[in-house]
Write a protein that holds these residues in place. Structure first.
Motif, PDB file in Angstrom:
ATOM      1  N   VAL A 150      34.979  43.951  36.081  1.00  0.00           N
ATOM      2  CA  VAL A 150      36.115  43.279  36.732  1.00  0.00           C
ATOM      3  C   VAL A 150      37.324  43.266  35.808  1.00  0.00           C
ATOM      4  O   VAL A 150      38.461  43.497  36.238  1.00  0.00           O
ATOM      5  CB  VAL A 150      35.721  41.850  37.163  1.00  0.00           C
ATOM      6  N   ALA A 151      37.089  43.018  34.516  1.00  0.00           N
ATOM      7  CA  ALA A 151      38.201  43.037  33.557  1.00  0.00           C
ATOM      8  C   ALA A 151      38.853  44.415  33.505  1.00  0.00           C
ATOM      9  O   ALA A 151      40.081  44.535  33.469  1.00  0.00           O
ATOM     10  CB  ALA A 151      37.699  42.647  32.169  1.00  0.00           C
ATOM     11  N   THR A 152      38.035  45.459  33.540  1.00  0.00           N
ATOM     12  CA  THR A 152      38.566  46.823  33.520  1.00  0.00           C
ATOM     13  C   THR A 152      39.292  47.138  34.825  1.00  0.00           C
ATOM     14  O   THR A 152      40.390  47.699  34.826  1.00  0.00           O
ATOM     15  CB  THR A 152      37.433  47.833  33.296  1.00  0.00           C
ATOM     16  N   GLY A 153      38.669  46.774  35.964  1.00  0.00           N
ATOM     17  CA  GLY A 153      39.274  47.068  37.257  1.00  0.00           C
ATOM     18  C   GLY A 153      40.585  46.348  37.492  1.00  0.00           C
ATOM     19  O   GLY A 153      41.507  46.902  38.089  1.00  0.00           O
ATOM     20  N   LEU A 154      40.687  45.120  37.014  1.00  0.00           N
ATOM     21  CA  LEU A 154      41.915  44.341  37.189  1.00  0.00           C
ATOM     22  C   LEU A 154      42.892  44.531  36.029  1.00  0.00           C
ATOM     23  O   LEU A 154      43.955  43.928  36.028  1.00  0.00           O
ATOM     24  CB  LEU A 154      41.581  42.845  37.327  1.00  0.00           C
ATOM     25  N   PHE A 184      46.288  30.511  32.378  1.00  0.00           N
ATOM     26  CA  PHE A 184      45.825  31.856  32.028  1.00  0.00           C
ATOM     27  C   PHE A 184      45.921  32.859  33.173  1.00  0.00           C
ATOM     28  O   PHE A 184      45.776  34.060  32.944  1.00  0.00           O
ATOM     29  CB  PHE A 184      44.377  31.795  31.530  1.00  0.00           C
ATOM     30  N   GLY A 185      46.142  32.383  34.406  1.00  0.00           N
ATOM     31  CA  GLY A 185      46.187  33.279  35.556  1.00  0.00           C
ATOM     32  C   GLY A 185      44.812  33.457  36.174  1.00  0.00           C
ATOM     33  O   GLY A 185      43.787  33.340  35.499  1.00  0.00           O
ATOM     34  N   PRO A 186      44.741  33.740  37.481  1.00  0.00           N
ATOM     35  CA  PRO A 186      43.449  33.823  38.170  1.00  0.00           C
ATOM     36  C   PRO A 186      42.575  34.978  37.697  1.00  0.00           C
ATOM     37  O   PRO A 186      41.353  34.858  37.648  1.00  0.00           O
ATOM     38  CB  PRO A 186      43.836  33.999  39.644  1.00  0.00           C
ATOM     39  N   ARG A 187      43.175  36.131  37.322  1.00  0.00           N
ATOM     40  CA  ARG A 187      42.339  37.266  36.915  1.00  0.00           C
ATOM     41  C   ARG A 187      41.642  36.983  35.590  1.00  0.00           C
ATOM     42  O   ARG A 187      40.448  37.227  35.423  1.00  0.00           O
ATOM     43  CB  ARG A 187      43.174  38.545  36.805  1.00  0.00           C
ATOM     44  N   ARG A 188      42.408  36.494  34.621  1.00  0.00           N
ATOM     45  CA  ARG A 188      41.795  36.177  33.325  1.00  0.00           C
ATOM     46  C   ARG A 188      40.766  35.052  33.471  1.00  0.00           C
ATOM     47  O   ARG A 188      39.725  35.050  32.812  1.00  0.00           O
ATOM     48  CB  ARG A 188      42.869  35.780  32.316  1.00  0.00           C
ATOM     49  N   THR A 189      41.073  34.081  34.328  1.00  0.00           N
ATOM     50  CA  THR A 189      40.131  32.987  34.543  1.00  0.00           C
ATOM     51  C   THR A 189      38.850  33.498  35.176  1.00  0.00           C
ATOM     52  O   THR A 189      37.747  33.050  34.814  1.00  0.00           O
ATOM     53  CB  THR A 189      40.762  31.903  35.435  1.00  0.00           C
ATOM     54  N   TRP A 220      38.147  44.227  43.400  1.00  0.00           N
ATOM     55  CA  TRP A 220      37.485  43.701  42.201  1.00  0.00           C
ATOM     56  C   TRP A 220      37.300  42.185  42.259  1.00  0.00           C
ATOM     57  O   TRP A 220      36.340  41.650  41.706  1.00  0.00           O
ATOM     58  CB  TRP A 220      38.254  44.107  40.947  1.00  0.00           C
ATOM     59  N   GLY A 221      38.217  41.490  42.932  1.00  0.00           N
ATOM     60  CA  GLY A 221      38.042  40.050  43.101  1.00  0.00           C
ATOM     61  C   GLY A 221      36.787  39.743  43.886  1.00  0.00           C
ATOM     62  O   GLY A 221      36.004  38.848  43.524  1.00  0.00           O
ATOM     63  N   ASN A 222      36.539  40.494  44.971  1.00  0.00           N
ATOM     64  CA  ASN A 222      35.338  40.260  45.770  1.00  0.00           C
ATOM     65  C   ASN A 222      34.070  40.667  45.034  1.00  0.00           C
ATOM     66  O   ASN A 222      33.011  40.056  45.228  1.00  0.00           O
ATOM     67  CB  ASN A 222      35.437  41.007  47.103  1.00  0.00           C
TER      68      ASN A 222
END
Length: 477
Positions: free
Chosen positions: A458-462, A340-345, A281-283
């Motif tokens: 991405v929000a859902t996947g992470l 906030f962390g990398p995923r939320r950012t 999901w990051g990619n």
């Protein structure tokens, strides 16, 4: 068993201090990345002058870009893995030397063949520099605030290099001629290369597994075919036979690559790594932010010059403001990620980028549109830079050092494919429209929808909303 890898929130948000040696290492690695980013755009404005000087037809000028894009994107994964196995520092230095020599060849090119050879060798050098430079950065700086800051600086210079290239290309071409754009790159290589051997540590995987040759052949061939198809389609559309053939061939080769990797004991790309939520999901987030922002820059360049009739210099000033604000964003991005962390950012940055692109739908024919374009694209670029840095951290976090070359190879492949894919897929809607302004609005509307939809996915996947990300494969329960 699901492992709670909730984005950490440090006790203190102070920027970590780096030693003098760390700063020098960071300078060398980031200068090399900046040099490659500069190469993506510095030649664009000079193409008409270059073509007239070397006797290249307008249809042949696309090869000035494609000759660089093919090897730089096609060999990224392969060179990232070779660096893992045989030494990242060694391959990084070889890439720098090749890039510098190729830039000199392009600077003093005497005909189209010698120039395109220099561009192709530049791309090959870039394919060695980018993944090994990124993996040297992630293995030199430990995971946490120090790495976040290093990646923040690297991401800022990556974005800034692309923008500076657009502004510097026109200035250098008007003042010193098109050859100075290639000469600038050789100067960068000559500055960085003598410093690198004494500063950069060598690193490689300890067990030295065999190189997956069938996987290397299929993934490299697949990427080369796709990048050629998409680069050519940007200028000539998808109706040409060579575009259709290479597009199909690329997809088939990549499908064969996946099949090979699933059966190989020592694969080039670990499929379990690709099934990590953070990597997958990051990619996807990185692919969308790069492809959609490059499309915005492309259509805005057309809009500013063809609709508002700005000069190349005035257009460069608009993107110069964008570059300055991107640099400011790069300064604060590590603090935001720390909070906030990398995923939320990543998710928040995609939402911001999509929302600000939507604001560009208000562009018209009045002079006030220049101010709207400047403000919206600059603020969108700040969000874009936050997405670049946070997706790089998301993908590489938790990956063992022996696989960092592979992880960063995936990150940089996503960057290259993203920069390549957006313009032919969406930008062509503006260039083929009977009414350019209407075409620009269509592209911007689709761009907005894609970015905001990606933010939701991405929000859902992470699992950003729940505050936890599983370290298991995507399909794991």
């Amino acid at each position: 068993m699901a492992i709670d890898t909730t984005d950490p929130v440090p006790d203190a948000l102070d920027t970590p201090r780096l030693s003098t040696r760390d700063k020098l290492v960071l300078f060398v690695l980031c200068a090399a990345q900046f040099m490659v980013a500069l190469d993506f755009s510095v030649l664009n404005v000079a193409l008409p002058v270059l073509g007239a000087d070397l006797g290249m037809s307008p249809s042949a000028l696309q090869w000035a870009v494609t000759a660089f894009a093919l090897p730089s994107g096609g060999f990224l994964l392969l060179f990232g893995r070779i660096g893992d196995l045989y030494g990242r520092r060694k391959l990084f230095l070889l890439g720098l030397a090749l890039f510098g020599a190729a830039s000199l060849l392009a600077t003093f090119a005497w005909d189209p063949a010698s120039f395109l050879a220099g561009r192709a060798l530049q791309g090959l050098g870039a394919a060695a520099i980018v993944p090994t430079g990124m993996s040297l950065l992630t293995t030199t700086f430990p995971e946490g605030p120090a790495r976040d800051r290093a990646l923040g600086i690297s991401g800022t210079l990556l974005s800034l290099g692309f923008t500076v290239g657009m502004v510097a290309g026109g200035t250098l071409t008007d003042t010193f001629g098109w050859r100075s754009t290639m000469g600038l790159l050789s100067v960068f290589a000559l500055i960085v290369l003598p410093l690198a051997p004494g500063l950069l540590p060598e690193s490689r995987t300890p067990d030295r597994p065999r190189l997956d040759v069938p996987g290397a052949i299929t993934v490299t061939g697949g990427l080369l075919s796709l990048i050629y198809a998409l680069s050519t389609a940007a200028d000539h559309g998808f109706g040409r036979a060579d575009v259709i053939v290479t597009l199909i061939a690329g997809l088939l080769l990549l499908a064969a690559f996946v099949k090979i990797e699933s059966r190989t004991a020592q694969p080039l790309v670990s499929l379990p790594m690709l099934r990590r939520r953070t990597v997958a999901w990051g990619n996807i987030g990185g692919l969308v932010t790069f492809s959609m922002m490059s499309t915005v820059v492309f259509v805005l360049t057309l809009y500013l010059q063809e609709v508002l009739h700005l000069s190349a210099f005035e257009t460069g000033l608009v993107f110069g403001v964008q570059g300055v604000l991107s640099a400011v964003a790069g300064t604060y991005a590590p603090r935001v990620i720390g909070r906030f962390g990398p995923r939320r950012t990543l998710v928040g940055s995609l939402v911001g980028q999509g929302t600000l692109i939507a604001a560009l739908l208000g562009l018209g024919t009045g002079s006030w549109s220049v101010w709207l374009a400047t403000a919206a694209v600059s603020l969108a670029s700040m969000c874009h830079l936050g997405a670049i840095i946070s997706y790089g951290i998301t993908v590489t976090s938790g990956v063992p050092d022996e696989e960092q070359g592979l992880a960063t190879g995936l990150v940089t492949s996503t960057q290259q494919v993203g920069i390549t894919v957006g313009i032919p897929l969406l930008g062509v809607l503006a260039t083929t429209s009977d009414d350019l302004l209407s075409g620009v609005h269509t592209v911007l509307a689709l761009d907005t929808v894609i970015v905001l939809a990606a933010a939701v996915l991405v929000a859902t996947g992470l699992r950003v909303r729940s505050g936890a990300v599983e370290a298991e494969p995507v399909g794991a329960r």
